[in-house]
Design a protein around this motif. Structure first.
Motif, mmCIF file in Angstrom:
data_model
loop_
_atom_site.group_PDB
_atom_site.id
_atom_site.type_symbol
_atom_site.label_atom_id
_atom_site.label_comp_id
_atom_site.label_asym_id
_atom_site.label_seq_id
_atom_site.Cartn_x
_atom_site.Cartn_y
_atom_site.Cartn_z
ATOM 1 N N MET A 9 0.831 -1.196 0.000
ATOM 2 C CA MET A 9 0.000 0.000 0.000
ATOM 3 C C MET A 9 0.874 1.259 0.000
ATOM 4 N N LEU A 10 1.926 1.284 0.796
ATOM 5 C CA LEU A 10 2.829 2.429 0.838
ATOM 6 C C LEU A 10 3.571 2.604 -0.487
ATOM 7 N N GLY A 13 1.081 3.920 -3.024
ATOM 8 C CA GLY A 13 0.836 5.323 -2.706
ATOM 9 C C GLY A 13 1.981 6.219 -3.146
ATOM 10 N N ILE A 39 -2.118 7.872 -1.258
ATOM 11 C CA ILE A 39 -3.121 7.190 -0.442
ATOM 12 C C ILE A 39 -4.413 8.002 -0.396
ATOM 13 N N ALA A 67 -5.196 4.958 -7.906
ATOM 14 C CA ALA A 67 -4.683 5.942 -6.948
ATOM 15 C C ALA A 67 -4.154 7.182 -7.656
#
Length: 84
Positions: A9-10, A13, A39, A67
């Motif tokens: 996820m990081l 993002g 994010i 994203a």
């Protein structure tokens, strides 16, 4: 959520924030700034895109695209608010 999911996820993002920074203003925001923008962009896209009838599918590339689209929308709105 496992550590692998958090790291992914990081990473997504950071990539999405960097891409959005290049698309909208021509520069990135540093590693932490890119992660935050990416994010938040994913959250914005998660809210807006289904309501517009747009889906990007599954997978890492689709998550980055999702994203990035949200981050671009977020940065454009921030830029417009700053002008006022």
């Amino acid at each position: 959520m496992g550590i692998e999911s958090l790291l992914l996820m990081l990473l997504i993002g950071a990539i999405a924030g960097w891409l959005a920074g290049k698309i909208v203003s021509g520069s990135g925001f540093g590693l932490l700034g890119n992660i935050v923008v990416g994010i938040l962009g994913a959250v914005v896209a998660g809210y807006l895109l289904p309501r517009l009838g747009f889906g990007v599918g599954g997978g890492v590339i689709a998550a980055i695209l999702h994203a990035t689209l949200g981050a671009v929308v977020l940065l454009v709105v921030v830029r417009l608010v700053k002008r006022i």
